[in-house]
Scaffold this motif. Structure first.
Motif, PDB file in Angstrom:
ATOM      1  N   GLN A  69       0.847  -1.193   0.000  1.00  0.00           N
ATOM      2  CA  GLN A  69       0.000   0.000   0.000  1.00  0.00           C
ATOM      3  C   GLN A  69       0.877   1.235   0.000  1.00  0.00           C
ATOM      4  OE1 GLN A  69      -2.725   0.748   3.361  1.00  0.00           O
ATOM      5  NE2 GLN A  69      -4.289   1.213   1.819  1.00  0.00           N
ATOM      6  N   VAL A  70       0.472   2.217  -0.793  1.00  0.00           N
ATOM      7  CA  VAL A  70       1.198   3.465  -0.957  1.00  0.00           C
ATOM      8  C   VAL A  70       0.414   4.591  -0.294  1.00  0.00           C
ATOM      9  CG1 VAL A  70       1.809   5.215  -2.699  1.00  0.00           C
ATOM     10  CG2 VAL A  70       2.420   2.810  -3.054  1.00  0.00           C
ATOM     11  N   ARG A  71       1.148   5.494   0.387  1.00  0.00           N
ATOM     12  CA  ARG A  71       0.550   6.707   0.948  1.00  0.00           C
ATOM     13  C   ARG A  71       1.401   7.900   0.522  1.00  0.00           C
ATOM     14  NH1 ARG A  71      -0.065   3.164   5.716  1.00  0.00           N
ATOM     15  NH2 ARG A  71       1.963   3.906   6.438  1.00  0.00           N
ATOM     16  N   GLU A  92       5.277   6.995   1.175  1.00  0.00           N
ATOM     17  CA  GLU A  92       5.494   5.766   1.946  1.00  0.00           C
ATOM     18  C   GLU A  92       4.962   4.580   1.160  1.00  0.00           C
ATOM     19  OE1 GLU A  92       4.502   6.230   6.435  1.00  0.00           O
ATOM     20  OE2 GLU A  92       3.188   7.583   5.324  1.00  0.00           O
ATOM     21  N   ILE A  93       5.670   3.463   1.255  1.00  0.00           N
ATOM     22  CA  ILE A  93       5.160   2.201   0.731  1.00  0.00           C
ATOM     23  C   ILE A  93       5.323   1.151   1.820  1.00  0.00           C
ATOM     24  CG2 ILE A  93       7.365   1.695  -0.431  1.00  0.00           C
ATOM     25  CD1 ILE A  93       5.679   0.167  -2.555  1.00  0.00           C
ATOM     26  N   VAL A  94       4.223   0.455   2.136  1.00  0.00           N
ATOM     27  CA  VAL A  94       4.189  -0.575   3.170  1.00  0.00           C
ATOM     28  C   VAL A  94       3.960  -1.913   2.497  1.00  0.00           C
ATOM     29  CG1 VAL A  94       3.090  -1.370   5.285  1.00  0.00           C
ATOM     30  CG2 VAL A  94       3.202   1.079   4.799  1.00  0.00           C
ATOM     31  N   PHE A  95       4.828  -2.875   2.766  1.00  0.00           N
ATOM     32  CA  PHE A  95       4.714  -4.219   2.197  1.00  0.00           C
ATOM     33  C   PHE A  95       4.107  -5.141   3.245  1.00  0.00           C
ATOM     34  CE2 PHE A  95       8.286  -2.136   0.089  1.00  0.00           C
ATOM     35  CZ  PHE A  95       7.928  -2.268  -1.241  1.00  0.00           C
ATOM     36  N   HIS A  96       3.037  -5.821   2.883  1.00  0.00           N
ATOM     37  CA  HIS A  96       2.270  -6.592   3.866  1.00  0.00           C
ATOM     38  C   HIS A  96       2.793  -8.007   4.071  1.00  0.00           C
ATOM     39  CE1 HIS A  96      -0.377  -3.243   4.109  1.00  0.00           C
ATOM     40  NE2 HIS A  96      -0.862  -3.381   2.886  1.00  0.00           N
ATOM     41  N   GLN A  97       3.807  -8.389   3.304  1.00  0.00           N
ATOM     42  CA  GLN A  97       4.452  -9.688   3.507  1.00  0.00           C
ATOM     43  C   GLN A  97       5.956  -9.510   3.352  1.00  0.00           C
ATOM     44  OE1 GLN A  97       2.849 -12.558   0.729  1.00  0.00           O
ATOM     45  NE2 GLN A  97       0.737 -12.079   1.246  1.00  0.00           N
ATOM     46  N   ALA A  98       6.692 -10.475   3.918  1.00  0.00           N
ATOM     47  CA  ALA A  98       8.135 -10.482   3.726  1.00  0.00           C
ATOM     48  C   ALA A  98       8.457 -10.937   2.302  1.00  0.00           C
ATOM     49  CB  ALA A  98       8.791 -11.410   4.743  1.00  0.00           C
ATOM     50  N   GLY A  99       9.741 -10.901   1.966  1.00  0.00           N
ATOM     51  CA  GLY A  99      10.162 -11.405   0.669  1.00  0.00           C
ATOM     52  C   GLY A  99      10.231 -10.352  -0.412  1.00  0.00           C
ATOM     53  N   VAL A 100      10.491  -9.093  -0.025  1.00  0.00           N
ATOM     54  CA  VAL A 100      10.597  -7.996  -0.984  1.00  0.00           C
ATOM     55  C   VAL A 100      12.054  -7.602  -1.141  1.00  0.00           C
ATOM     56  CG1 VAL A 100      10.043  -5.563  -1.396  1.00  0.00           C
ATOM     57  CG2 VAL A 100       8.307  -7.102  -0.435  1.00  0.00           C
TER      58      VAL A 100
END
Length: 348
Positions: free
Chosen positions: A287-289, A332-340
């Motif tokens: 998700q981007v803010r 901001e960018i939030v990654f909801h899972q690992a592995g990025v």
């Protein structure tokens, strides 16, 4: 406040302050000619292997590219248009894909990018940098204009100068005896990430995230090498500074997310925000803010108005495209899972 534009003429991955035209001395090219280097390609897409002999008698435009480079992507509409307009008159556009990031060595990734970008001209795969080295090239994008005798007559580095490039193509074709083409320059209607940058408002340069080339990293205590680390974002970021929050590892070429809900924050001044990402495994929602809120009408091609997107393959993602007045803002960018794996920010 008056600003200079150090990135307006830069537009190359390796040298952010070098761009433009240069005339090449044919005496520097060797008896075999520069196109002999095409025989060093590790593979070909859209064509069987091409040789200097097979291209003899054609005007050749050699285009050094790598598929995540936003500077090259913004030139691509002109490559397509020139291929369509001048191919029947003897022009051969040859892409040379010389990879920057590890995943760009994967032929399947390049093939998918070529298909999605609707590239019809031949593409030489230069995974060993052999063609790059033979041309003594240092830039993405780079154009080399080769006449019907196999001599490089000019080259151009970076974006822009499209009418001058087309005039060079026309001149070499006319020199070879071609007639009948429309002398008016092509008109392109570029959209998405291929649209020209908003140069007047572009005050954020490209920035890499791995420790080898990162600049302006602002998380407290800086980069912690050799181990995972729980980073935090400071309360304030200066323009063109960035930070991590969450459990990350910082590698030479990228930052790697080890636990869900990791964040990258960037203070920027530009119309567009792009980022080069790759999933370590599976698909990763994010998700981007912008200034703490969903982007709504300022969302890029790879997110919706609420800022939701999906990392599903290694490529460049366009996250923000603003309209109207451009100011300093916080992304901001939030990654909801690992592995990025996050490699580089680019702006437009």
């Amino acid at each position: 406040m008056n600003h200079s534009h150090p990135w307006r003429t830069a537009l190359s991955r390796f040298s952010p302050f070098a761009s433009g035209w240069s005339t090449v001395d044919p005496g520097e090219q060797g008896s075999a000619g520069p196109l002999a280097a095409l025989g060093l390609a590790t593979s070909w897409l859209n064509s069987p292997p091409l040789t200097a002999e097979a291209l003899h008698g054609r005007v050749v435009l050699v285009d050094f590219c790598t598929y995540t480079c936003v500077n090259w992507l913004r030139t691509l509409p002109y490559r397509r248009a020139w291929t369509e307009k001048y191919g029947r008159y003897g022009l051969a556009v040859i892409g040379v894909h010389t990879p920057e990031f590890d995943f760009e060595h994967d032929l399947g990734n390049v093939q998918r990018a070529v298909d999605e970008l609707e590239i019809d001209h031949p593409v030489a795969i230069d995974n060993d940098y052999a063609i790059w080295t033979s041309f003594e090239n240092h830039y993405w994008p780079a154009l080399y204009f080769v006449d019907v005798l196999g001599t490089v007559r000019h080259h151009h580095f970076g974006e822009g100068e499209y009418e001058q490039s087309e005039l060079m193509i026309q001149g070499l074709l006319a020199e070879a005896g071609a007639t009948g083409f429309d002398p008016e320059p092509v008109q392109v209607d570029a959209i998405g990430v291929e649209a020209a940058a908003g140069w007047d408002d572009l005050w954020s340069p490209e920035n890499y995230l791995g420790y080898e080339r990162a600049e302006n990293f602002a998380s407290p205590n800086g980069t912690v090498l050799g181990t995972v680390h729980d980073y935090v974002t400071p309360s304030d970021l200066a323009l063109n500074h960035w930070a991590l929050a969450g459990d990350w590892s910082i590698d030479r070429r990228a930052v790697l997310l080890n636990r869900a809900n990791g964040t990258i924050t960037y203070r920027f001044h530009a119309r567009d925000v792009n980022i080069v990402l790759a999933p370590s495994i599976g698909r990763v929602p994010f998700q981007v803010r912008i200034d703490g809120r969903p982007p709504t009408g300022a969302h890029g091609a790879d997110v919706d108005a609420d800022g939701n997107g999906l990392l599903d393959r290694p490529r460049l993602y366009q996250l923000i495209r603003q309209s109207g007045r451009i100011t300093d803002r916080t992304f901001e960018i939030v990654f909801h899972q690992a592995g990025v794996q996050a490699y580089a920010f680019t702006f437009g």
